[in-house]
Design a protein around this motif. Structure first.
Motif, PDB file in Angstrom:
ATOM      1  N   MET A 194      -5.326 -52.636 -53.689  1.00 28.69           N
ATOM      2  CA  MET A 194      -4.915 -52.034 -52.426  1.00 28.69           C
ATOM      3  C   MET A 194      -5.646 -52.645 -51.232  1.00 28.69           C
ATOM      4  O   MET A 194      -5.164 -52.559 -50.094  1.00 28.69           O
ATOM      5  CB  MET A 194      -5.146 -50.519 -52.452  1.00 28.69           C
ATOM      6  CG  MET A 194      -4.232 -49.772 -53.401  1.00 28.69           C
ATOM      7  SD  MET A 194      -4.569 -47.984 -53.453  1.00 28.69           S
ATOM      8  CE  MET A 194      -3.922 -47.486 -51.850  1.00 28.69           C
ATOM      9  N   MET A 195      -6.769 -53.287 -51.482  1.00 27.05           N
ATOM     10  CA  MET A 195      -7.528 -53.891 -50.387  1.00 27.05           C
ATOM     11  C   MET A 195      -7.024 -55.282 -50.029  1.00 27.05           C
ATOM     12  O   MET A 195      -7.411 -55.840 -49.001  1.00 27.05           O
ATOM     13  CB  MET A 195      -9.011 -53.960 -50.757  1.00 27.05           C
ATOM     14  CG  MET A 195      -9.633 -52.631 -51.165  1.00 27.05           C
ATOM     15  SD  MET A 195      -9.407 -51.302 -49.945  1.00 27.05           S
ATOM     16  CE  MET A 195     -10.399 -51.947 -48.587  1.00 27.05           C
ATOM     17  N   THR A 196      -6.174 -55.874 -50.871  1.00 29.08           N
ATOM     18  CA  THR A 196      -5.776 -57.267 -50.651  1.00 29.08           C
ATOM     19  C   THR A 196      -4.968 -57.491 -49.369  1.00 29.08           C
ATOM     20  O   THR A 196      -5.152 -58.534 -48.718  1.00 29.08           O
ATOM     21  CB  THR A 196      -5.019 -57.822 -51.866  1.00 29.08           C
ATOM     22  OG1 THR A 196      -3.842 -57.036 -52.122  1.00 29.08           O
ATOM     23  CG2 THR A 196      -5.919 -57.809 -53.103  1.00 29.08           C
ATOM     24  N   PRO A 197      -4.077 -56.576 -48.942  1.00 33.73           N
ATOM     25  CA  PRO A 197      -3.402 -56.811 -47.661  1.00 33.73           C
ATOM     26  C   PRO A 197      -4.377 -56.827 -46.485  1.00 33.73           C
ATOM     27  O   PRO A 197      -4.187 -57.604 -45.532  1.00 33.73           O
ATOM     28  CB  PRO A 197      -2.422 -55.641 -47.549  1.00 33.73           C
ATOM     29  CG  PRO A 197      -2.197 -55.208 -48.962  1.00 33.73           C
ATOM     30  CD  PRO A 197      -3.510 -55.398 -49.641  1.00 33.73           C
ATOM     31  N   ALA A 198      -5.411 -55.997 -46.544  1.00 36.51           N
ATOM     32  CA  ALA A 198      -6.411 -55.995 -45.475  1.00 36.51           C
ATOM     33  C   ALA A 198      -7.158 -57.320 -45.436  1.00 36.51           C
ATOM     34  O   ALA A 198      -7.398 -57.886 -44.364  1.00 36.51           O
ATOM     35  CB  ALA A 198      -7.394 -54.841 -45.668  1.00 36.51           C
ATOM     36  N   VAL A 199      -7.513 -57.829 -46.606  1.00 31.19           N
ATOM     37  CA  VAL A 199      -8.202 -59.122 -46.668  1.00 31.19           C
ATOM     38  C   VAL A 199      -7.313 -60.211 -46.092  1.00 31.19           C
ATOM     39  O   VAL A 199      -7.764 -61.050 -45.293  1.00 31.19           O
ATOM     40  CB  VAL A 199      -8.596 -59.452 -48.123  1.00 31.19           C
ATOM     41  CG1 VAL A 199      -9.157 -60.875 -48.214  1.00 31.19           C
ATOM     42  CG2 VAL A 199      -9.611 -58.445 -48.647  1.00 31.19           C
ATOM     43  N   ALA A 200      -6.048 -60.212 -46.461  1.00 35.72           N
ATOM     44  CA  ALA A 200      -5.122 -61.221 -45.955  1.00 35.72           C
ATOM     45  C   ALA A 200      -4.990 -61.134 -44.433  1.00 35.72           C
ATOM     46  O   ALA A 200      -4.973 -62.162 -43.737  1.00 35.72           O
ATOM     47  CB  ALA A 200      -3.756 -61.052 -46.614  1.00 35.72           C
ATOM     48  N   ALA A 201      -4.886 -59.912 -43.917  1.00 35.54           N
ATOM     49  CA  ALA A 201      -4.769 -59.733 -42.466  1.00 35.54           C
ATOM     50  C   ALA A 201      -6.032 -60.203 -41.745  1.00 35.54           C
ATOM     51  O   ALA A 201      -5.953 -60.848 -40.691  1.00 35.54           O
ATOM     52  CB  ALA A 201      -4.488 -58.269 -42.143  1.00 35.54           C
ATOM     53  N   LEU A 202      -7.180 -59.889 -42.302  1.00 38.10           N
ATOM     54  CA  LEU A 202      -8.434 -60.301 -41.680  1.00 38.10           C
ATOM     55  C   LEU A 202      -8.569 -61.826 -41.665  1.00 38.10           C
ATOM     56  O   LEU A 202      -9.033 -62.406 -40.674  1.00 38.10           O
ATOM     57  CB  LEU A 202      -9.614 -59.666 -42.416  1.00 38.10           C
ATOM     58  CG  LEU A 202      -9.772 -58.156 -42.240  1.00 38.10           C
ATOM     59  CD1 LEU A 202     -10.820 -57.612 -43.205  1.00 38.10           C
ATOM     60  CD2 LEU A 202     -10.155 -57.819 -40.799  1.00 38.10           C
ATOM     61  N   ILE A 258      -9.691 -44.781 -47.420  1.00 31.69           N
ATOM     62  CA  ILE A 258     -10.155 -46.172 -47.438  1.00 31.69           C
ATOM     63  C   ILE A 258      -9.203 -47.082 -48.217  1.00 31.69           C
ATOM     64  O   ILE A 258      -8.788 -48.133 -47.710  1.00 31.69           O
ATOM     65  CB  ILE A 258     -11.593 -46.257 -47.998  1.00 31.69           C
ATOM     66  CG1 ILE A 258     -12.564 -45.487 -47.096  1.00 31.69           C
ATOM     67  CG2 ILE A 258     -12.030 -47.718 -48.107  1.00 31.69           C
ATOM     68  CD1 ILE A 258     -12.561 -45.939 -45.653  1.00 31.69           C
ATOM     69  N   PRO A 259      -8.797 -46.729 -49.457  1.00 36.48           N
ATOM     70  CA  PRO A 259      -7.836 -47.585 -50.142  1.00 36.48           C
ATOM     71  C   PRO A 259      -6.504 -47.689 -49.397  1.00 36.48           C
ATOM     72  O   PRO A 259      -5.913 -48.772 -49.327  1.00 36.48           O
ATOM     73  CB  PRO A 259      -7.650 -46.924 -51.507  1.00 36.48           C
ATOM     74  CG  PRO A 259      -8.748 -45.958 -51.653  1.00 36.48           C
ATOM     75  CD  PRO A 259      -9.267 -45.632 -50.314  1.00 36.48           C
ATOM     76  N   ALA A 260      -6.035 -46.567 -48.850  1.00 36.72           N
ATOM     77  CA  ALA A 260      -4.768 -46.597 -48.119  1.00 36.72           C
ATOM     78  C   ALA A 260      -4.872 -47.478 -46.882  1.00 36.72           C
ATOM     79  O   ALA A 260      -3.939 -48.220 -46.546  1.00 36.72           O
ATOM     80  CB  ALA A 260      -4.354 -45.179 -47.726  1.00 36.72           C
ATOM     81  N   LEU A 261      -6.015 -47.434 -46.216  1.00 32.47           N
ATOM     82  CA  LEU A 261      -6.228 -48.304 -45.061  1.00 32.47           C
ATOM     83  C   LEU A 261      -6.227 -49.763 -45.479  1.00 32.47           C
ATOM     84  O   LEU A 261      -5.790 -50.636 -44.720  1.00 32.47           O
ATOM     85  CB  LEU A 261      -7.548 -47.948 -44.376  1.00 32.47           C
ATOM     86  CG  LEU A 261      -7.899 -48.761 -43.122  1.00 32.47           C
ATOM     87  CD1 LEU A 261      -6.851 -48.540 -42.027  1.00 32.47           C
ATOM     88  CD2 LEU A 261      -9.290 -48.380 -42.605  1.00 32.47           C
ATOM     89  N   GLY A 262      -6.690 -50.040 -46.696  1.00 31.28           N
ATOM     90  CA  GLY A 262      -6.648 -51.407 -47.201  1.00 31.28           C
ATOM     91  C   GLY A 262      -5.244 -51.961 -47.198  1.00 31.28           C
ATOM     92  O   GLY A 262      -5.026 -53.140 -46.882  1.00 31.28           O
ATOM     93  N   GLU A 263      -4.270 -51.132 -47.536  1.00 33.90           N
ATOM     94  CA  GLU A 263      -2.876 -51.569 -47.476  1.00 33.90           C
ATOM     95  C   GLU A 263      -2.344 -51.554 -46.054  1.00 33.90           C
ATOM     96  O   GLU A 263      -1.747 -52.519 -45.581  1.00 33.90           O
ATOM     97  CB  GLU A 263      -2.000 -50.671 -48.356  1.00 33.90           C
ATOM     98  CG  GLU A 263      -2.115 -50.938 -49.846  1.00 33.90           C
ATOM     99  CD  GLU A 263      -0.941 -50.352 -50.613  1.00 33.90           C
ATOM    100  OE1 GLU A 263       0.208 -50.566 -50.190  1.00 33.90           O
ATOM    101  OE2 GLU A 263      -1.196 -49.672 -51.627  1.00 33.90           O
ATOM    102  N   GLU A 264      -2.556 -50.443 -45.358  1.00 33.23           N
ATOM    103  CA  GLU A 264      -1.934 -50.273 -44.050  1.00 33.23           C
ATOM    104  C   GLU A 264      -2.449 -51.247 -43.009  1.00 33.23           C
ATOM    105  O   GLU A 264      -1.725 -51.624 -42.091  1.00 33.23           O
ATOM    106  CB  GLU A 264      -2.126 -48.830 -43.570  1.00 33.23           C
ATOM    107  CG  GLU A 264      -1.327 -47.822 -44.357  1.00 33.23           C
ATOM    108  CD  GLU A 264       0.162 -48.149 -44.374  1.00 33.23           C
ATOM    109  OE1 GLU A 264       0.729 -48.479 -43.310  1.00 33.23           O
ATOM    110  OE2 GLU A 264       0.752 -48.101 -45.466  1.00 33.23           O
ATOM    111  N   LEU A 265      -3.691 -51.672 -43.123  1.00 37.96           N
ATOM    112  CA  LEU A 265      -4.223 -52.639 -42.171  1.00 37.96           C
ATOM    113  C   LEU A 265      -3.397 -53.923 -42.195  1.00 37.96           C
ATOM    114  O   LEU A 265      -3.177 -54.561 -41.160  1.00 37.96           O
ATOM    115  CB  LEU A 265      -5.686 -52.963 -42.510  1.00 37.96           C
ATOM    116  CG  LEU A 265      -6.518 -53.603 -41.395  1.00 37.96           C
ATOM    117  CD1 LEU A 265      -6.665 -52.652 -40.216  1.00 37.96           C
ATOM    118  CD2 LEU A 265      -7.887 -54.000 -41.918  1.00 37.96           C
ATOM    119  N   GLY A 266      -2.917 -54.274 -43.398  1.00 38.64           N
ATOM    120  CA  GLY A 266      -2.067 -55.445 -43.513  1.00 38.64           C
ATOM    121  C   GLY A 266      -0.618 -55.163 -43.194  1.00 38.64           C
ATOM    122  O   GLY A 266      -0.018 -55.817 -42.325  1.00 38.64           O
TER     123      GLY A 266
END
Length: 305
Positions: free
Chosen positions: A46-54, A159-167
């Motif tokens: 679930m954190m991978t979209p956030a990493v990609a966006a960052l 926190i996990p949901a933000l990992g997706e939504e950030l991306g």
């Protein structure tokens, strides 16, 4: 859409998908969803979209106001932000719950809204396993307490949901909006749904369906539900309401077990928010929001240097 934006979208999508498959690889090399540390892998995925966006924001685009580009700010006006955050939590829970009577009316969800026999069966099994006589609380009261505590999942799972939504909604959706609202929402939903492939193809969410059908159903669910999350993002000007809505949505997902009839099988390709009958209400909501012009982005206050 500029060529630069298109390049950023391609880089982001490729990175989010590649990281998701990389994180899920131990499941494919091991015992699948039966791996004992599956919950940790799911959270990491679930954190991978956030990493990609960052990565895209800091190393590809490098905008001046990075937090704003990701939807993390501004946090004002506070009233609007809080209002949409609260709305997101309760709308998400309502969408999950209303899918159950809709499925029951359409004959695809085996409901027991009177005696709660499925929930009673689970309680009896737990009581027997622990050697207890019985739970001295009426089952109706237990269900009321369970429903009343659902909003707390929005903060527990944030926190996990933000990992997706950030991306997805924080960065990607605004990038897609120049294509038009409906195309942006459709593309967003398809990408979000397909990103789940490493888990769906192993039987997650749709354990009785072949992989292709489970993945198609996941995409079908992600389009209207993702559009609701997108509405929260665009109207609030922030990713936080969408993240809280996503967290509440995940927390409420298992409530279909509470209202199911004992001994009956629930086909999640047809019933619950995951199945086609559960997409009806969110789809109607999205159509109403589109007709009312509710997907127009709000104006941000001036950025502070």
């Amino acid at each position: 859409m500029s060529s630069g934006d298109l390049r950023s979208i391609v880089v982001f999508t490729a990175l989010a998908f590649a990281l998701a498959w990389l994180v899920a690889l131990p499941l494919w090399l091991g015992d699948g969803l039966a791996v004992s540390w599956f919950p940790l892998i799911a959270i990491a995925m679930m954190m991978t979209p956030a990493v990609a966006a960052l990565v895209v924001v800091f190393f590809v685009e490098r905008p001046q106001h990075k937090a704003r580009t990701l939807g993390l700010g501004p946090l004002r006006p506070a009233g609007r932000l809080i209002g949409y955050a609260v709305l997101g939590i309760f709308v998400s829970i309502a969408l999950v719950l209303v899918a159950l009577p809709v499925g029951a009316l359409l004959g695809v969800y085996p409901a027991d809204f009177v005696n709660f026999s499925g929930f009673q069966q689970v309680l009896d099994e737990q009581v027997g396993a622990e050697g207890m006589a019985e739970i001295p609380i009426p089952i109706g009261a237990l269900i009321v307490v369970q429903l009343a505590t659902l909003p707390t999942a929005a903060f527990i799972n944030l926190i996990p949901a933000l990992g997706e939504e950030l991306g997805w909604r924080g960065w990607l959706l605004p990038k897609l909006m120049p294509l038009g609202t409906v195309p942006a929402l459709l593309i967003m939903g398809v990408i979000w749904g397909l990103w789940h492939a490493p888990l769906i193809l192993l039987g997650y969410n749709y354990p009785d369906a072949p992989g292709w059908l489970g993945l198609a159903a996941m995409v079908g669910m992600c389009i209207p539900v993702g559009a609701v999350f997108g509405w929260l993002r665009l109207r609030s000007g922030s990713v936080w309401p969408a993240a809280l809505a996503h967290a509440a949505f995940n927390g409420a997902g298992a409530t279909y077990l509470t209202f199911a009839k004992a001994g009956e099988h629930v086909d999640t390709t047809q019933a619950t928010i995951l199945g086609w009958s559960g997409w009806i209400v969110p789809l109607v909501l999205v159509v109403v929001l589109l007709a009312a012009g509710q997907f127009a982005s709000v104006k941000h206050p001036p950025a502070e240097n």
